[in-house]
Each structure stands twice: as structure tokens, then as C-alpha cells.
Design an enzyme around this catalytic site. Structure first.
Site, PDB file in Angstrom:
ATOM      1  N   SER A 183      -0.376 -63.006  15.250  1.00 44.27           N
ATOM      2  CA  SER A 183       0.889 -63.230  14.543  1.00 44.27           C
ATOM      3  C   SER A 183       1.983 -63.658  15.509  1.00 44.27           C
ATOM      4  O   SER A 183       1.983 -63.263  16.683  1.00 44.27           O
ATOM      5  CB  SER A 183       1.337 -61.957  13.820  1.00 44.27           C
ATOM      6  OG  SER A 183       2.138 -61.132  14.642  1.00 44.27           O
ATOM      7  N   ASP A 184       2.906 -64.465  15.015  1.00 45.20           N
ATOM      8  CA  ASP A 184       4.094 -64.716  15.824  1.00 45.20           C
ATOM      9  C   ASP A 184       4.934 -63.445  15.831  1.00 45.20           C
ATOM     10  O   ASP A 184       4.802 -62.576  14.957  1.00 45.20           O
ATOM     11  CB  ASP A 184       4.899 -65.899  15.270  1.00 45.20           C
ATOM     12  CG  ASP A 184       5.698 -66.591  16.369  1.00 45.20           C
ATOM     13  OD1 ASP A 184       5.943 -65.971  17.420  1.00 45.20           O
ATOM     14  OD2 ASP A 184       6.076 -67.762  16.176  1.00 45.20           O
ATOM     15  N   TYR A 185       5.794 -63.332  16.826  1.00 45.56           N
ATOM     16  CA  TYR A 185       6.556 -62.096  17.013  1.00 45.56           C
ATOM     17  C   TYR A 185       7.387 -61.770  15.775  1.00 45.56           C
ATOM     18  O   TYR A 185       8.240 -62.552  15.358  1.00 45.56           O
ATOM     19  CB  TYR A 185       7.466 -62.222  18.231  1.00 45.56           C
ATOM     20  CG  TYR A 185       6.775 -62.029  19.561  1.00 45.56           C
ATOM     21  CD1 TYR A 185       5.439 -62.355  19.722  1.00 45.56           C
ATOM     22  CD2 TYR A 185       7.466 -61.529  20.657  1.00 45.56           C
ATOM     23  CE1 TYR A 185       4.808 -62.174  20.940  1.00 45.56           C
ATOM     24  CE2 TYR A 185       6.842 -61.349  21.883  1.00 45.56           C
ATOM     25  CZ  TYR A 185       5.520 -61.671  22.018  1.00 45.56           C
ATOM     26  OH  TYR A 185       4.885 -61.492  23.223  1.00 45.56           O
ATOM     27  N   GLY A 190       6.504 -61.766  12.846  1.00 46.63           N
ATOM     28  CA  GLY A 190       6.147 -62.581  11.694  1.00 46.63           C
ATOM     29  C   GLY A 190       5.741 -61.752  10.489  1.00 46.63           C
ATOM     30  O   GLY A 190       6.000 -62.142   9.342  1.00 46.63           O
TER      31      GLY A 190
END
Length: 769
Positions: free
Chosen positions: A290-292, A294
Site C-alpha cells: 500500500s502507499d503510505y 492509503g
């Protein structure tokens, strides 16, 4: 059949190894057997721990091993020391001894003080040199692995489509083919060639992460995290191919969903993207990172989930395997499984993907880093020289009236160097510093080159932003007292800041407000602050002016193009950027960079890209001007200010003798294309030979032209080289009305070009069923 044989092999191995207490610790065991054995030993809490991330330091007081640990934004030495502690702790103090994947930001060098700083990604893209980018990737991996990094959160496979968007500087190009070539080169440099990385990650290599999946770089209004307004056909045709190549050609180990949403579905909850396309259609075997924050955004920003408890199964069902940067959402999975709302088998699937990456990367056997070797491995003279070489190949000569450049060191007595970026290093975001002690400014680069042969008159003139013009008088005086003037304008980008980041800007950093980078979007792409007014004041002195742009986004420089005789686009050129630009100004290096993005005439022209469909540049083709209104735009043409692929040289090149191996082909065939290129000038030079395909009638609208081949060649004066390309059916495939990837019969043009706006040779071929 292959799957059945593999299953039997694993079963046989497990039986034979019954006496071996811990199969997962046996490096000779097949990876699937090791994963199965370890997964069977893990508690639910330990499994969810593997789906979570923490910092290296934060992992030291937790009895549960984390899947991933983040390198802090400090020095290489500090990171290496923390790496040893964290991995030793995980191996010896957690129940099963599962080491974490240590991640690091490595966009243009490891984000750590002491690492080599390479030109920003947008500059890498304008080099048009995949071989150099692969070499750079290998160096970054070598340096990053020295401090324990196992996985890089790089590179970006996003396209540059909106210069208002602050993160365009992190992207390679506007064109999917060019992005694919450069991005896969970076990945294979970092991970090793796909043939090797399919088996495992070798010594001095690190895993890579493809981001941001997908269509992240076209947010509505150019605002970061905004939704992407895009249909499936355009998504599949233009924005997904670079990611597909990252998976299928470069064997990338990890994919990061984007912060955005498409058609109301956030990427972190988009099963179509993460399961249907990524895994089922492309065969991706890695893990989704996951993006930070997200996952938190699903309920805190996009509001498609009520809370963390509802966001967790939403992301898991979509195919997100690991949450970053902390277990805020996936920590809820433990209770959700116990309550029967999530099946533990889903947890097992995600954890197995993460463990597979760990085993293939050799994390259970890899020795801890040797901090005593850092000085020998990091920021070596060879690495710094490579950074300068990439900068020299990325700088673009946009204008050179009356051959003002290169400057003759023997004819100039004095030179003014003026501007807010003349004596300030600028590296772009995902850098560790903007401190001048870390690199060479253009002022220093010029001084080092000319020595005492030319008097240098420096004045800052203005700040990068703001309305203060008090420095103009000093700058004008410097210009009047000089034979020629170099004016250095641009932007400055964010450092030590980002969603979920733990960075803090040191006191020694410049205090200029950030004007580009992640979260720094604009409504106007003209030069910031009073920089244009400063340039105009210098122009009025009548002295020859060379404009150098050191920035992270394309600017609208219509006035500059009309009035300034010589213009260099340098982007953010890395720690030796000052030396690189100086070498080009004085002719020690012949510029060979080419535009990787179309430069718009104005903000109102956005988006501008060369591979538009036939209807994308208007219907009337009656461009207007301020003096003579017209159509489609009443007061302007629809053309870019500078076209994709454009760039001048200190020499000239002639194209001739275009040949094709056949005038038609079918689904089983291909066509070979060749063209002779001759250096007709008096100095050595590099030319980027570009091949576009287009002007084909299809059942759905398709781009008028699309880059499908390029080659950067070096030629001595009078030398001729033959450049060859291949055309296959995939090069002209489309997504038809039924959303099937097909080839349709018909004729199309093969165009050999200097840029997207300068086609020099053409052949028409036919594709037959």
C-alpha cells in the site's frame, strides 16, 4: 501439469525432510516448501504482523516480527547501524526469527545523507538512454544494499500529462513506450535481469516497487490525490502498458496502488486493477504494497469505508497485501478473523506472497551489513561520475540563435551568472538535502571550468518565489559589466516531507518555500515569483543572455522562447549538475538530451501531449493570435511550445536511405526498418533517432502517432551509422469495441523523426489478417 509436478515435488521434499525440524530455515529447500512450512507455524497475530510495517527503530521493542521496516531519513551509517540491530532482533528475539524487508526510497539515489545523488527522474527521462539508467539502477542498488535496504520504493511508471501536478518531476516521460523502456531498465539494474530475478535477488541487488498503480498522474485540476477521469480503453492503451512491462519483462517484485480513484473506486479498493488486471491478466506473482496511509484514506479521505474495521476487508479483498507505514487498518484483521468476518485463508494468501519475496531475496540467509565497508561502497568517484554523465546526457538545448552556444573561453573576458538557482543546488523531491555542501552549483561549476581565464560576476537577483525585486539592480549591474550573461531560474522541491513520512528538515537547509514536488501543485506554469521580470530586466541590458532552467516541472516560456537567444533545460541535474551544465555551456560536452514531455504554450493549453487522437487538437485548424482571432483557440494555436522528442545539438545530422524488409505483414510476421544517419557537422555528437507509427484507421480512435522505437547513437564528424528497428503486430494492437486486444487490418505509416513534430522519412506498410 506443471503445477501438479511442482506440488508433488514439494510434497516429496516435505516427506524427505520430516526430520529437518524447520524446513523454512533450509536454504536448499524450494521456496514454496519454505513458505508452506513457515506459514503453518505462524499464529494469526504473526501473520498480520507480516502484513504490517514499522520503522527499523520501532521494530526493536515488538515481540511480533514485522513484514517491512522503513529506513529512516538519516545518514547511510546510521541506517546501516539500525539495520543490523533491527534484523538481529527479528532473527533472535522474535519467535520464528522472520527478518523484515528493509525498504528505502531510491528514486534518484538512496534517500540518505552520504549516498550519491543522481539527476531527478524527469531528467533521467530526457536522457533517452536506457543503458545509462540501468547502470544507475545497479549503482543505487549497490549503495542502498550496503546499508541493509532490501526493497526500493521505486520507480514510477506514471506518465507526465499535467505540469501543474507537483510530482511530474518523479516521472520519466509523457509517452508509455519511453516510460516502459526507462522504467524496466531501472528495475533490471536494481533487481538484476529478469532471468535471474525470477530465481531470486542476487548479491548487491534490491527488490523494486512499481508505482503508482494506476493513472495517478492525471488528477482532476492537477491536484495531488485527486480522482482520475479516464475510461477503461485509454487506461489500458496508454497508462497500463508501462506497468505491464514492469511485471512481464522486468519481473518487478512489488506494486504500489495509487492514492487516486477512478470512476468512484479508490485504487486501494480496486479489485479490477489489483486482481483482474495485475494478477489474472498479467500473471503478477509478487506482493502489493500500500502507499503510505492509503488504507486509512479509504475512510478518512475518500470515505468509501466507515472506519478501519470496514476498510480492512475492503483492501484485502481488492488484493492489497501489506499496509504502510503502520498497522492502523490491518491490525483490525485479527478480530475480524476471530469474528468470522474475514477468512484466515485470505490472510494466508497475502502473507505467502510477502514470505515468497523474502525467501527469494535471501533474507533468511543474507549476512548483516558490514558498516566498515560503507566508505568503499557508497558515493565513490565512479558513482559520482556516473551521476554527472547522466546529467550531461539529459540536458536539452531548446534554442541556440546564431550559435551563441557553446561559449568560447578564449573570447570572453567576463561572464555574469545570475538568478535564484545559480548558486543553489536543487535535486528535487525524494532527496536528502538542499545543502550546497552536498554538490556543485552552476556558479561553482563555471568557476571550476574557467579558472582565472574569465571574470565571473555573480548576483542572485531574486528569490524563487515572492514579489521582492530589490535584488534586480545588483543583477543588472553585474550583467552590464559582463560580456555575456547566464541566468539560472527554476523551482525548489520538497524534502523530508510526505504523507506518512517521519522526516524533519535540518537547520542547515535553505529556507525557501517549496514550489514543486509531492503535494506542491500549481495553477500557473509560468515562471514563479518575479523570475521572469528579473530575466526581462537582464534582457534589456542588450547583453547576450543564456537561460538555464533548473526545475521540476515544464514551464510555459513563450516570452523566453521569443526573446532569449539560448535556452537550456536542465531539470534537477543531480549533485554534479553544476559541472554538467558548465561543460555544455562551454562545449566540452555536446548536448544530447531530448524532450520527454511536450512543453505547453500556457496553462490553458494543458493537457498537451503528442500522442493525441485525431480529434485532440481541434477541428477548424484556424489558429488565432492576439491580433487576429481565429478558431479552435481564438487567440492561440493548439500546438505545444516545444514538441516531444525535441532537442538541438552543436552539430547537425542527416537522415537517408530508409528501408523496410517488407511492405506488408500478418500476425506471425514482423518488419525490419533501417535508416542511415550521418553527422554532417564538425564536432562529435549524439542523436536520438525516433520511430513512430500512426495514421491507421481502426474501429476505435487511436493516437495519430505513437513512439515504438528509438536509439541514441554517437557519431563523429562525417560518420554514418545504420539504425535498425523492428515492428511486430503488438506495436499496432488496439483495444477494440469489445475491450479485446486485437490487430485490425489496414495501412499505417512508419515515421522516422527527429521529434514528434519533425518527421523526416516515411514508409507506408500494410497489416493483413
Amino acid at each position: 501439469m506443471v503445477q501438479k509436478k511442482w506440488s508433488l515435488t514439494i510434497a516429496a521434499f516435505l516427506i524427505i525432510s520430516a526430520a529437518y525440524a524447520q524446513v523454512y530455515k533450509d536454504p536448499k529447500a524450494p521456496v514454496p516448501a519454505r513458505v508452506k512450512d513457515l506459514l503453518g507455524r505462524m499464529t494469526l497475530e504473526e501473520k498480520v504482523g507480516q502484513m504490517s510495517m514499522n520503522s527499523l527503530k520501532g521494530s526493536l521493542d515488538n515481540p511480533i516480527a514485522y513484514g517491512v521496516c522503513e529506513s529512516p531519513f538519516v545518514t547511510i551509517n546510521e541506517i546501516a547501524s539500525l539495520s543490523v540491530k533491527a534484523k538481529k532482533y527479528a532473527r533472535e528475539k522474535t519467535r520464528l526469527g522472520i527478518p523484515p524487508i528493509q525498504i528505502g526510497e531510491c528514486l534518484h539515489g538512496q534517500l540518505a545523507a552520504g549516498a550519491t545523488i543522481f539527476p531527478q527522474a524527469i531528467a533521467q527521462g530526457s536522457s533517452w538512454n536506457p543503458a545509462l539508467i540501468k547502470q544507475m539502477g545497479s549503482v543505487i542498488a549497490y549503495e542502498a544494499s550496503s546499508s541493509g535496504v532490501d526493497q526500493a520504493l521505486s520507480p514510477l511508471f506514471d506518465l507526465i500529462r499535467d505540469p501543474r501536478f507537483g510530482r511530474v518531476e518523479e516521472c520519466y516521460a509523457e509517452d508509455p513506450y519511453l516510460v516502459s523502456q526507462l522504467g524496466t531498465a531501472f528495475v533490471t539494474g536494481m533487481q538484476g535481469d529478469a532471468e535471474q530475478s525470477l530465481i531470486g535477488i542476487g548479491k548487491d541487488k534490491v527488490m523494486c516497487t512499481a508505482k503508482h498503480f494506476a493513472a495517478y498522474s492525471i488528477p482532476v485540476a492537477g491536484i495531488n490525490l485527486g480522482p482520475a477521469s479516464i475510461g477503461e480503453r485509454e487506461l489500458r492503451s496508454i497508462f497500463l502498458p508501462p506497468f505491464r512491462d514492469a511485471v512481464q519483462k522486468a519481473n518487478i517484485y512489488s506494486v504500489m496502488p495509487s492514492y487516486n480513484e477512478m470512476d468512484g473506486v479508490p485504487a486501494h479498493a480496486n479489485r479490477f486493477l489489483l486482481e483482474q488486471v495485475l494478477r489474472k491478466e498479467w500473471g503478477f506473482k509478487g506482493y502489493v504494497f500500500s502507499d503510505y496511509e492509503g488504507l486509512k484514506m479509504l475512510y478518512g479521505f475518500q470515505r468509501t469505508a466507515k472506519d478501519a474495521e470496514t476498510a480492512a476487508p475492503m483492501a484485502l479483498n481488492a488484493g492489497v497485501d501489506l499496509e504502510a507505514p503502520s498497522p492502523d487498518v490491518y491490525s483490525k484483521l485479527i478480530e475480524l478473523v476471530k469474528a468470522g468476518k474475514v477468512k484466515e485463508a485470505q490472510i494466508d494468501t497475502a502473507v505467502a506472497r510477502i514470505l515468497t519475496a523474502k525467501f527469494k531475496a535471501g533474507l533468511f540467509e543474507k549476512p548483516l551489513v558490514d558498516t566498515l565497508q560503507l566508505k568503499k561502497r557508497v558515493h565513490t568517484p565512479a558513482h559520482v561520475a556516473l551521476s554527472q554523465e547522466i546529467a550531461e546526457e539529459s540536458i536539452i538545448l531548446l534554442k541556440n540563435d546564431r550559435q551563441l552556444l557553446p561559449l568560447n573561453i578564449n573570447k570572453l573576458k567576463s561572464l555574469a551568472v545570475i538568478g535564484p538557482n545559480a548558486n543553489q543546488v536543487q535535486y528535487g523531491d525524494y532527496s536528502s538535502t538542499r545543502d550546497n555542501r552536498s554538490g556543485t552549483t552552476l556558479l561553482d561549476g563555471i568557476k571550476q571550468l574557467v579558472g582565472n581565464k574569465i571574470k565571473i560576476n555573480y548576483a542572485k537577483g531574486s528569490a524563487l518565489s515572492g514579489q521582492d525585486t530589490s535584488g534586480f539592480a545588483e543583477a543588472v549591474t553585474a550583467a552590464k559589466n559582463s560580456d555575456a550573461v547566464v541566468v539560472v531560474l527554476g523551482t525548489t522541491s520538497v524534502v523530508f516531507s510526505g504523507i506518512g513520512w517521519n522526516g524533519h528538515t535540518p537547520e542547515s537547509e535553505p529556507k525557501d518555500p517549496f514550489t514543486c514536488g509531492e503535494g506542491y501543485d500549481v495553477t500557473d506554469i509560468n515562471p514563479d515569483g518575479v523570475q521572469r521580470q528579473l530575466l526581462q530586466a537582464i534582457y534589456k541590458t542588450g547583453k547576450p543572455v543564456i537561460l538555464v532552467l533548473v526545475h521540476g516541472r515544464p514551464w510555459s516560456i513563450s516570452w523566453e522562447k521569443e526573446h532569449i537567444p539560448a535556452i537550456l533545460e536542465a531539470w534537477y541535474p543531480g549533485e554534479r549538475g553544476g559541472n554538467a551544465v558548465a561543460n555544455i555551456l562551454f562545449g566540452k560536452v555536446n548536448p544530447s538530451g531530448r524532450l520527454n514531455v511536450s512543453i505547453p504554450q500556457s496553462t490553458g493549453h494543458i493537457p498537451v501531449f503528442y500522442n493525441h487522437v485525431s480529434s485532440g487538437r481541434g477541428f477548424y485548424h484556424n489558429p488565432g493570435s492576439l491580433d487576429k482571432p481565429g478558431q479552435d483557440y481564438v487567440f492561440s494555436s493548439t500546438d505545444p511550445l516545444f514538441p516531444f522528442g525535441f532537442g538541438l545539438s552543436y552539430t547537425s545530422f542527416k537522415y537517408s536511405n530508409m528501408q523496410v524488409s517488407a511492405m506488408s505483414f500478418d500476425k506471425g510476421g514482423q518488419v525490419q526498418v533501417s535508416v542511415d544517419v550521418t553527422n554532417t557537422g564538425s564536432v562529435d555528437g549524439k542523436e536520438v533517432v525516433q520511430m513512430y507509427l500512426g495514421n491507421k484507421v481502426n474501429s476505435v480512435t487511436t493516437p495519430v502517432m505513437a513512439l515504438k522505437g528509438f536509439d541514441k547513437i554517437t557519431l563523429k564528424p562525417g560518420e554514418t551509422k545504420t539504425v535498425k528497428f523492428s515492428i511486430t503486430p503488438l506495436d499496432i494492437a488496439i483495444w477494440n469495441m469489445d475491450m479485446k486486444r486485437v490487430n485490425e487490418p489496414g495501412t499505417f505509416d512508419v515515421m522516422i523523426a527527429r521529434s514528434a513534430a519533425d518527421v523526416v522519412l516515411t514508409k507506408t506498410l500494410e497489416y493483413k489478417e
